[in-house]
Design a protein around this motif. Structure first.
Motif, mmCIF file in Angstrom:
data_model
loop_
_atom_site.group_PDB
_atom_site.id
_atom_site.type_symbol
_atom_site.label_atom_id
_atom_site.label_comp_id
_atom_site.label_asym_id
_atom_site.label_seq_id
_atom_site.Cartn_x
_atom_site.Cartn_y
_atom_site.Cartn_z
ATOM 1 N N ALA A 59 0.955 -0.949 -0.509
ATOM 2 C CA ALA A 59 0.209 0.343 -0.366
ATOM 3 C C ALA A 59 0.911 1.779 -0.097
ATOM 4 C CB ALA A 59 -0.362 0.086 1.374
ATOM 5 N N ASN A 60 2.595 1.498 1.085
ATOM 6 C CA ASN A 60 2.843 2.304 0.742
ATOM 7 C C ASN A 60 3.671 2.514 -0.247
ATOM 8 O OD1 ASN A 60 2.416 3.459 2.961
ATOM 9 N ND2 ASN A 60 3.490 1.756 4.061
ATOM 10 N N LEU A 61 4.265 1.720 -1.710
ATOM 11 C CA LEU A 61 4.947 1.796 -2.190
ATOM 12 C C LEU A 61 3.699 1.867 -3.791
ATOM 13 C CD1 LEU A 61 6.644 -0.983 -2.082
ATOM 14 C CD2 LEU A 61 7.604 0.810 -2.097
ATOM 15 N N GLN A 62 2.466 1.542 -3.293
ATOM 16 C CA GLN A 62 1.540 2.117 -4.335
ATOM 17 C C GLN A 62 1.093 3.506 -4.728
ATOM 18 O OE1 GLN A 62 -2.514 -0.728 -3.860
ATOM 19 N NE2 GLN A 62 -0.969 -1.837 -5.438
ATOM 20 N N LEU A 63 1.652 3.596 -3.180
ATOM 21 C CA LEU A 63 1.627 5.904 -3.172
ATOM 22 C C LEU A 63 2.631 6.192 -4.341
ATOM 23 C CD1 LEU A 63 1.604 6.270 0.241
ATOM 24 C CD2 LEU A 63 -0.407 6.512 -1.118
ATOM 25 N N MET A 64 3.983 6.004 -4.252
ATOM 26 C CA MET A 64 4.739 5.724 -5.640
ATOM 27 C C MET A 64 4.526 5.734 -7.149
ATOM 28 S SD MET A 64 7.648 6.961 -3.057
ATOM 29 C CE MET A 64 8.020 5.479 -3.080
ATOM 30 N N GLU A 65 3.699 4.355 -7.685
ATOM 31 C CA GLU A 65 3.401 4.150 -8.537
ATOM 32 C C GLU A 65 3.636 4.442 -9.950
ATOM 33 O OE1 GLU A 65 -0.355 1.822 -8.986
ATOM 34 O OE2 GLU A 65 0.453 0.004 -9.506
ATOM 35 N N GLY A 66 3.525 5.757 -9.424
ATOM 36 C CA GLY A 66 4.578 6.705 -10.853
ATOM 37 C C GLY A 66 4.583 6.396 -11.523
ATOM 38 N N ILE A 67 5.726 7.278 -10.720
ATOM 39 C CA ILE A 67 7.107 7.567 -10.706
ATOM 40 C C ILE A 67 7.980 5.864 -11.305
ATOM 41 C CG2 ILE A 67 9.302 8.453 -9.344
ATOM 42 C CD1 ILE A 67 7.799 10.237 -8.576
ATOM 43 N N PHE A 68 7.505 5.267 -10.177
ATOM 44 C CA PHE A 68 8.357 3.606 -10.292
ATOM 45 C C PHE A 68 8.228 3.604 -11.538
ATOM 46 C CE2 PHE A 68 8.221 3.213 -5.688
ATOM 47 C CZ PHE A 68 8.995 3.307 -5.660
ATOM 48 N N ASN A 69 6.982 3.475 -11.913
ATOM 49 C CA ASN A 69 6.629 2.857 -13.228
ATOM 50 C C ASN A 69 7.443 3.925 -14.393
ATOM 51 O OD1 ASN A 69 4.594 1.606 -13.157
ATOM 52 N ND2 ASN A 69 3.493 2.547 -13.388
ATOM 53 N N ASP A 70 7.958 5.027 -14.153
ATOM 54 C CA ASP A 70 8.260 6.083 -15.477
ATOM 55 C C ASP A 70 9.756 5.402 -15.054
ATOM 56 O OD1 ASP A 70 6.356 7.628 -15.978
ATOM 57 O OD2 ASP A 70 6.826 8.846 -14.567
ATOM 58 N N ILE A 71 10.219 5.157 -14.097
ATOM 59 C CA ILE A 71 11.998 4.652 -13.992
ATOM 60 C C ILE A 71 11.735 3.324 -14.255
ATOM 61 C CG2 ILE A 71 13.317 4.051 -12.241
ATOM 62 C CD1 ILE A 71 12.782 6.109 -9.843
ATOM 63 N N LYS A 72 11.237 2.102 -14.452
ATOM 64 C CA LYS A 72 10.766 0.495 -15.399
ATOM 65 C C LYS A 72 10.914 1.382 -16.492
ATOM 66 C CE LYS A 72 8.321 -1.192 -12.515
ATOM 67 N NZ LYS A 72 7.116 -2.000 -12.211
ATOM 68 N N GLN A 73 10.485 1.823 -17.032
ATOM 69 C CA GLN A 73 10.571 2.888 -18.306
ATOM 70 C C GLN A 73 12.318 3.543 -19.194
ATOM 71 O OE1 GLN A 73 7.729 1.713 -19.807
ATOM 72 N NE2 GLN A 73 7.025 1.678 -18.494
ATOM 73 N N MET A 74 12.692 3.638 -18.036
ATOM 74 C CA MET A 74 14.465 4.334 -18.521
ATOM 75 C C MET A 74 15.350 3.442 -18.123
ATOM 76 S SD MET A 74 14.071 6.610 -15.577
ATOM 77 C CE MET A 74 13.048 8.566 -15.049
ATOM 78 N N SER A 75 15.938 4.036 -19.731
ATOM 79 C CA SER A 75 17.692 3.051 -20.054
ATOM 80 C C SER A 75 18.253 3.064 -18.571
ATOM 81 C CB SER A 75 18.064 3.526 -21.106
ATOM 82 O OG SER A 75 18.561 4.875 -20.827
ATOM 83 N N HIS A 76 19.200 2.368 -18.537
ATOM 84 C CA HIS A 76 19.862 2.254 -17.552
ATOM 85 C C HIS A 76 21.134 3.598 -17.447
ATOM 86 C CE1 HIS A 76 20.171 -2.181 -16.327
ATOM 87 N NE2 HIS A 76 19.600 -1.628 -16.179
ATOM 88 N N GLU A 77 21.236 4.406 -18.690
ATOM 89 C CA GLU A 77 21.726 5.651 -18.284
ATOM 90 C C GLU A 77 21.032 6.180 -17.577
ATOM 91 O OE1 GLU A 77 22.031 4.231 -21.089
ATOM 92 O OE2 GLU A 77 23.784 3.134 -20.906
ATOM 93 N N GLN A 78 19.798 6.763 -17.993
ATOM 94 C CA GLN A 78 18.812 7.936 -17.309
ATOM 95 C C GLN A 78 18.679 7.431 -16.590
ATOM 96 O OE1 GLN A 78 15.601 6.422 -20.555
ATOM 97 N NE2 GLN A 78 15.913 8.470 -21.327
ATOM 98 N N GLN A 79 18.457 5.649 -16.079
ATOM 99 C CA GLN A 79 18.045 6.436 -14.201
ATOM 100 C C GLN A 79 19.554 6.210 -13.566
ATOM 101 O OE1 GLN A 79 18.105 1.548 -14.596
ATOM 102 N NE2 GLN A 79 15.277 1.478 -14.722
ATOM 103 N N THR A 80 20.651 6.033 -14.155
ATOM 104 C CA THR A 80 21.904 6.494 -13.422
ATOM 105 C C THR A 80 22.173 7.858 -13.088
ATOM 106 O OG1 THR A 80 23.106 4.669 -14.103
ATOM 107 C CG2 THR A 80 23.893 6.351 -13.370
#
Ligand code: EQ3
Length: 319
Positions: A59-80
């Motif tokens: 439930a807590n992590l769901q609060l940040m779901e939007g940001i987490f989804n964006d991060i998962k879409q990024m390349s490794h360079e973008q994540q770094t």
């Protein structure tokens, strides 16, 4: 003599606090950004050899779901780059969102990134990474301090990341805050040597996450001084601080002393342990509360100190 917040800070002045925490945090701040991220990875892995933080719950992590989804879409360079931006307080959309996270949400954000780094979903430490001598020095410093001080250093670094919210114009909207389930605590507790009702009520309220009740015990211009920080003055500011930082803490005061000083003021020093919801009973932080109550029995000042050593739990002297 009448007290000021400044003079109140000196009650029970012989209390020895864990100075290694600000010293290590300052060493960390001197590292360049990539070294900071590397240090945190190794410090976290080192800590994980003996204890790991509890998963924050779906439930807590769901609060940040939007940001987490964006991060998962990024390349490794973008994540770094994202991690570098957070650590260097760069003004980016995600660094701004991070400013709206409460302390536990910030820790939960990195907890999730850490898990994903292990799984390769988020850019891991580069294979063959060679630790710089600077990182080694700070790691050695952190290895010399006890676990409760190590987790405090880690927490401080995470709290200081992101774009400074006070610089964000028109800061609007809700702060994202985690809630932790509480094991029901017995409201019956005693503190050896202290019977002052205000002190007992404070601990009882904090152990129920009832911050309104805790803050009602303060005088209008009363102040709370968290470990290694300046006093936070006034009920409103204390309430928002406690809502952000006090969630789920388990306070286990053990013993203390009470003294009447001048003009009806009383001072009380209590020592004991505090557990965070992240590590539960695995890490008991050695804490002192130094209370100054006004003649009406309201809290004029309370300092919370992270003690230098377990020996300090027994130091209840006045000077
Ligand atoms: C992913 C990884 C590993 C690598 C990447 O490069 C960078 C980062 C940042 C990474 C992730 C790091 C992580 C996940 C670190 C997690 C650390 C955690 C969970 C630390 C938790 C610490 C909690 C502490 C120290 C809480 C202390 C609270 C205290 C002492 C509260 C005291 C209070 C009392 C007793 C009161 O009476 C009034 C209020 C107050 C709150 C002051």
């Amino acid at each position: 003599m009448s007290y000021t917040i400044e003079s109140a800070r000196n009650i029970f002045s012989s209390t020895q606090v864990a100075d290694a925490v600000p010293a290590t945090t300052a060493m960390f701040a001197e590292l360049n950004i990539d070294d900071q991220l590397a240090f945190l990875w190794y410090a976290y892995a080192e800590l994980g050899r003996t204890i790991t933080p509890a998963a924050p719950g779906k439930a807590n992590l769901q609060l940040m779901e939007g940001i987490f989804n964006d991060i998962k879409q990024m390349s490794h360079e973008q994540q770094t780059q994202l991690m570098r931006d957070l650590a260097s307080n760069a003004d980016t959309p995600i660094s701004r969102s991070y400013a709206y996270f409460g302390v536990n949400a910030k820790l939960g954000f990195w907890w999730q990134l850490g898990e994903w780094m292990k799984q390769g979903i988020v850019a891991p430490m580069p294979a063959g990474y060679q630790m710089s001598p600077q990182v080694k020095t700070v790691l050695e410093a952190v290895q010399r301090i006890d676990q409760s001080q190590q987790i405090t250093v880690l927490r401080n670094t995470v709290v200081n990341m992101g774009f400074d919210p006070s610089l964000a114009d028109n800061k609007q909207g809700e702060v994202i805050n985690f809630k932790f389930p509480r094991a029901s605590l017995s409201p019956q507790f005693t503190i050896e040597g202290v019977t002052e009702p205000t002190v007992l009520k404070y601990i009882e309220a904090m152990n129920a996450d009832n911050f309104e009740a805790a803050v009602a015990l303060f005088a209008d211009s009363g102040a709370l001084q968290p470990p290694f920080q300046k006093p936070i003055v006034g009920r409103e500011a204390i309430t928002s601080y406690l809502r952000d930082e006090g969630q789920g803490l388990v306070m286990k005061p053990s013993k203390g002393v009470s003294e009447t000083i001048e003009d009806g003021y009383t001072q009380h020093k209590i020592t004991g342990t505090v557990e965070t919801p992240w590590f539960g009973g695995n890490v008991g932080m050695n804490i002192a509360w130094r209370f100054l109550l006004d003649p009406q029995g309201q809290i004029y000042f309370v300092a919370i100190d992270l003690l230098a050593s377990p020996k300090e739990l027994l130091n209840l002297t006045r000077k």
